[in-house]
Design an enzyme around this catalytic site. Structure first.
Site, PDB file in Angstrom:
ATOM      1  CB  SER A 331      -0.943   0.003   1.203  1.00 20.43           C
ATOM      2  OG  SER A 331      -1.827  -1.086   1.083  1.00 20.43           O
ATOM      3  CG  HIS A 374     -12.553   1.654   3.948  1.00 21.37           C
ATOM      4  ND1 HIS A 374     -11.911   0.665   3.230  1.00 21.37           N
ATOM      5  CD2 HIS A 374     -11.822   1.838   5.080  1.00 21.37           C
ATOM      6  CE1 HIS A 374     -10.849   0.265   3.883  1.00 21.37           C
ATOM      7  NE2 HIS A 374     -10.775   0.974   5.029  1.00 21.37           N
ATOM      8  CB  CYS A 387     -10.015   2.622   1.007  1.00 17.39           C
ATOM      9  SG  CYS A 387     -11.350   1.856   0.061  1.00 17.39           S
TER      10      CYS A 387
END
Lengths: 631, 371
Positions: A331, A374, A387
């Site tokens: 991420s 989310h 997310c």
């Protein structure tokens, strides 16, 4: 026999005729004599005048033996001038065989004193058989004090055994920065050939890895020499003259001793890398690869057993993970995806995507790490809470090649050019790349994986730290560097290294600011993924990352603790602080550590804490010289 | 017999004496350096040689009291004594490095092959003097001289001492060529000599002697042993340059690179420390003595004196030439000393007695023998 009387009565006088004849004979005898005198004088002239200087040189070579004095290698200092690596005297046992009346007896005695097998000592003797007789044979290096004292006290019983003092590397902080420092070893045949024009000889020490190798020319110094007059038997008579050795230059690193020690402490028992960088210059403040290697094991050649152990270690201590470890960015790559999306106009600060926990694409569903979803997410929340669905959408909108373009501009996919050995470039895939390498067209679904930093993507911790620094400082991609300056033995700076900007991201200030805000959120928001890196007095911004090693689908139902070590995810955390006016970027990768927030962020926090504690003089215990980390 | 009249004293050969004293001084100075070891003054070797010089010069004086022609009378008894000494050396001589050359007399180890050289000169001179008819010698006439030489040659070769044995040959050839020979005799001698060399090589030479000659012919092949000596000697001589390294400063000698530096290689030490200039000075004095000695031949009143003087000169000359050529690398290492310069009592005494005889012949050149 004639009666004696006759002798005196009949003297054969020499008459004139005979005298004439005699004269002729003595004249020719004189000629013979003169001929030989001429031959001798000519020979003398040839030896002493014509070839005299040649023989004079031979006479000097006969009597003068040159002995090298090893120059102490330069010290290695941290950014504040603390000595990290220096030299200490070491005592070697050498043996001049011809001085020993009973060689076998000596070897037997030494075997007991040195606690070495006779076979080991004999092997060393045999290896030096080709050397001239007077050259001492090295039997054991770096003996301890007790042995030294014993041999000194008993040297009458050990004729021919001598003690030789040589400077040896002293690692004041143990394995501190082991991958950076490297080690020295005896020069090998290949190195000798490569450096035949330099002043190296067999048996010399030479840097083999790390700074010891990269800055060999600076560190080695100039060896000195003594001229010894010896007699025909090789015994030293007196010292003639010589040249003092000139110590090598010192290397002052950009590495901060305290930060590096803190990083190494934080990584104890873990495998991975910590990179801390001054965001406004590219100076590397900490550069830790865990686990460290034991440098002492390498001095004087590593044993096969130790080498095998290193090779087989699951934590791969031989890999210098800051620049050689290539991992999917996870991420942390969302920084790239966000920048690409913003720059291409695919999103702005108000763009909202809905995350339901997964997203259908093609004939499969692409999940978000938060299975419950989310809900409606903006860029800020998408970065703060990481997310996946948001970035699937962005990835789809800009496409893989745009992602690659911005990744490249942020320094990913190619070497940072740091002056160090064996740097890896990582990999940022494009549609072309796949066609060329894999022979297959790009699948849109793969773009989704790329957008959240999985798939073919590979980066090094240093690259992520460089990218984070550029994000923090407003778009300047500094070339990372490790050496601050080179200082000669008199303390004069020989060379000063200055920051250089590799890439400047122009017109992206607003986008970078938005991303920074998201990263501040990741650490400081209630639901931020990097909360574990939060500091009391300083605002930290950061991004977590979890790099899949294998598709976790298989282990979906399995508790994380039960997954085999080598199948666990890598944990990322990259951060900078203070968020308002960034100074330092810290990137942490923990191999097979699991989640970035839980495994990597606490490490970053420790380093950042140390940095600010030092800066503001907060209560940190001073590191004492000679104290190894973790002890 | 013991009459030394004014005339004789007036005819005393002062020039020879001064020249020989000069060589003796150089020899002692050089010996001091060659055996110099740190601060100790006067090594035993140096003191012994000094003693031999004093003894030798006393002999020179004593010899002057006698007429050299007495040797014609005492020739064969003396020859027999020498043979006895050589046999004694062979039978009971101390074996140093496998050779039997010495007879230990307690204070002095006599090397009988040294006086044997002079003895051969005396014997040949007497024989040729007696047999000289003025018509030239035939091969038959030479049988006795060959026998006289051959006995000594074999006894010395047995020791084994090839160098000295060859010296006998050199003396024999020189003296025989100096007297008048028939051409046929010369031809036969050379023919036999040429045939003898390969036979001698194969049957008479000991392996180490053969090796010495082989290494001389190819010195680089064996730099650690025999060739080493020649190499180190050449280095010593060569490194002296024009003016040498200075007295007591020669490195080749003092650091023991030179072998036998006080005996056979004494001149190397001199050349190293005094250079080309010093060597020339030494050679000038040395060859002056030889040429002055040769001049005695012409001054002698009788043919015995001529032959004796020539023999003594050739004895000194050949040893000097062989030694000098050896230390300069022109000849193999054969163990021939440089007369009056190398350390060694027997050689020194023999040479000085020879010098004494030369002076004796010159002194008595005008003496009318009374019957």
């Amino acid at each position: 026999m004639n009666p004696p009387k006759q002798v005196f009565t009949k003297i054969k006088k020499i008459d004139a005729d005979e005298l004439n004849q005699l004269k002729k004979r003595t004249d020719s005898v004189t000629l013979v004599i003169i001929f030989f005198i001429a031959v001798i004088i000519a020979r003398l002239w040839f030896l002493q005048i014509h070839n005299g200087s040649k023989y004079r040189e031979k006479a000097d070579n006969n009597r003068v033996r040159m002995l090298d004095i090893v120059a102490p290698r330069g010290n290695i200092l941290d950014s504040e001038g603390h000595t990290i690596i220096t030299n200490r005297p070491s005592f070697n046992i050498v043996w001049v065989k011809e001085d020993s009346p009973d060689p076998d007896e000596i070897i037997k005695k030494l075997s007991l004193i040195l606690n070495e097998e006779i076979a080991v000592l004999l092997k060393r003797v045999r290896e030096s058989l080709d050397n001239p007789r007077h050259i001492p044979i090295l039997l054991k290096e770096d003996i301890d004090w007790k042995t030294l004292v014993y041999i000194e006290n008993n040297h009458y019983d050990l004729p021919g055994v001598r003690i030789e003092v040589l400077p040896r590397r002293n690692y004041l902080f143990g394995d501190f920065g082991s991958h950076l420092i490297g080690y020295t070893g005896e020069i090998n045949q290949k190195e000798l050939e490569e450096r035949k024009w330099e002043n190296y000889q067999g048996g010399n020490q030479i840097g083999k890895r790390g700074f010891e190798k990269l800055y060999e020319e600076e560190l080695r110094g100039d060896k000195g020499v003594v001229y010894m007059e010896v007699d025909a038997h090789g015994f030293e008579q007196r010292q003639l003259k010589g040249k003092e050795p000139l110590p090598g230059n010192d290397l002052q690193l950009t590495i901060d001793l305290d930060l590096q020690l803190e990083a190494e402490k934080a990584m104890i028992d873990k495998a991975g890398a910590v990179v801390a960088m001054d965001v406004n210059s590219g100076r590397i403040l900490a550069f830790a690869s865990a686990p460290p290697v034991r440098l002492e094991d390498f001095v004087g050649g590593i044993s096969t057993k130790n080498w095998q152990a290193l090779l087989n270690d699951i934590k791969r201590p031989l890999v210098h993970k800051t620049i050689q470890g290539q991992y999917p960015p996870g991420s942390t790559y969302k920084i790239v995806t966000a920048l690409a999306g913003l720059s291409k106009g695919a999103i702005n600060s108000n763009t909202v995507f809905y995350c339901a926990g997964s997203m259908p694409f093609g004939n499969r569903r692409y999940g978000c790490w938060k299975k419950g979803g989310h809900g409606a997410v903006s860029l800020h929340r998408a970065l703060a809470e990481s997310c996946d669905v948001y970035f699937y959408q962005v990835g789809l909108k800009v496409g893989v090649d745009s992602l690659a373009e911005y990744a490249n501009r942020l320094g990913l996919g190619h070497k940072t050019g740091i002056e160090f050995e064996y740097e890896k470039s990582g990999l940022i895939p494009t549609s072309n790349w796949k066609k060329l390498v894999k022979g297959e067209p790009w699948q849109e679904g793969e773009t989704l994986s790329i957008a959240i930093g999985q798939g073919f993507n590979l980066v090094t911790p240093l690259q992520i730290c460089q990218m984070t620094s550029a994000l923090a400082n407003g778009g300047l991609l500094y070339k990372p560097f490790l050496i601050e300056k080179i200082i000669d033995p008199e303390g004069q700076v020989v060379k000063q290294f200055l920051p250089t900007v590799d890439v400047e991201l122009v017109g992206m200030d607003n986008y970078l600011a938005l991303i920074r805000e998201g990263l501040v959120g990741a650490v400081n928001d209630k639901r931020g993924t990097g909360k574990t890196a939060r500091l009391k007095d300083v605002t930290v911004a950061g991004k977590t990352g979890t790099a899949q090693v294998v598709a976790m689908e298989k282990f979906k139902e399995v508790d994380e603790e039960d997954v085999a070590y080598k199948h666990r995810d890598h944990a990322w955390f990259t951060s900078f602080a203070p968020a308002e006016n960034p100074e330092i970027a810290v990137t942490v990768l923990v191999e097979h550590g699991g989640h970035g927030g839980s495994a990597a962020a606490p490490v970053a926090k420790m380093v950042l804490e140390k940095y600010f504690a030092k800066k503001y003089g907060l209560g940190t215990e001073e590191v004492k010289e000679g104290q190894a980390p973790g002890q | 017999m013991f009459r030394i009249d004014r005339q004789l004293i007036k005819n005393f050969d002062w020039i020879m004496l001064v020249a020989v004293l000069l060589i003796a001084a150089m020899g002692l100075v050089n010996l001091y350096s060659a055996t110099y070891a740190g601060k100790t003054v006067g090594t035993t070797v140096f003191i012994r040689q000094l003693f031999f010089f004093i003894a030798g010069f006393s002999f020179i004086i004593i010899i002057h009291l006698f007429d050299y022609r007495l040797l014609l009378k005492w020739n064969y008894p003396l020859y027999a004594i020498i043979i006895g000494l050589l046999l004694a050396a062979l039978l009971m001589g101390g074996s140093i490095a496998g050779t039997q050359r010495w007879i230990n007399l307690g204070f002095f180890r006599l090397q009988p092959s040294e006086p044997a050289k002079l003895m051969l000169v005396i014997s040949l001179a007497s024989y040729y003097y007696r047999r000289d008819t003025g018509r030239g010698f035939t091969l038959h006439d030479l049988l006795v001289p060959i026998g006289l030489t051959g006995v000594l040659f074999v006894l010395v070769l047995k020791q084994p001492d090839l160098g000295t044995a060859l010296m006998f040959g050199a003396i024999f050839v020189s003296m025989t060529l100096f007297v008048k020979l028939k051409w046929s005799t010369i031809g036969i001698i050379f023919g036999t000599g040429a045939a003898a060399i390969p036979i001698g090589w194969k049957f008479f030479l000991k392996p180490y002697q053969r090796q010495r000659i082989e290494t001389f012919l190819n010195p680089e092949s064996d730099p650690t042993n025999s060739g080493y000596h020649i190499m180190q000697s050449k280095i010593a001589v060569g490194s002296g340059l024009k003016f040498g390294k200075g007295y007591l400063k020669g490195t080749q000698g003092h650091l023991h690179f030179l072998p036998e530096r006080h005996t056979d290689f004494a001149f190397s030490v001199w050349a190293e420390e005094w250079g080309f200039a010093g060597s020339l000075f030494f050679l000038a004095v040395y060859f002056f003595v030889i040429l002055w000695g040769l001049n005695v031949c012409l001054a002698s009143r009788d043919k015995f004196g001529v032959l004796l003087a020539f023999g003594i000169v050739s004895l000194i000359f050949w040893q000097a030439i062989i030694n000098l050529l050896m230390v300069m690398g022109f000849l193999p290492v054969v163990g021939i000393p440089l007369p009056m310069f190398s350390y060694g009592g027997s050689s020194l005494m023999t040479t000085l007695i020879g010098i004494g005889l030369l002076m004796n012949i010159r002194m008595r050149r005008h003496q009318v023998t009374k019957n």
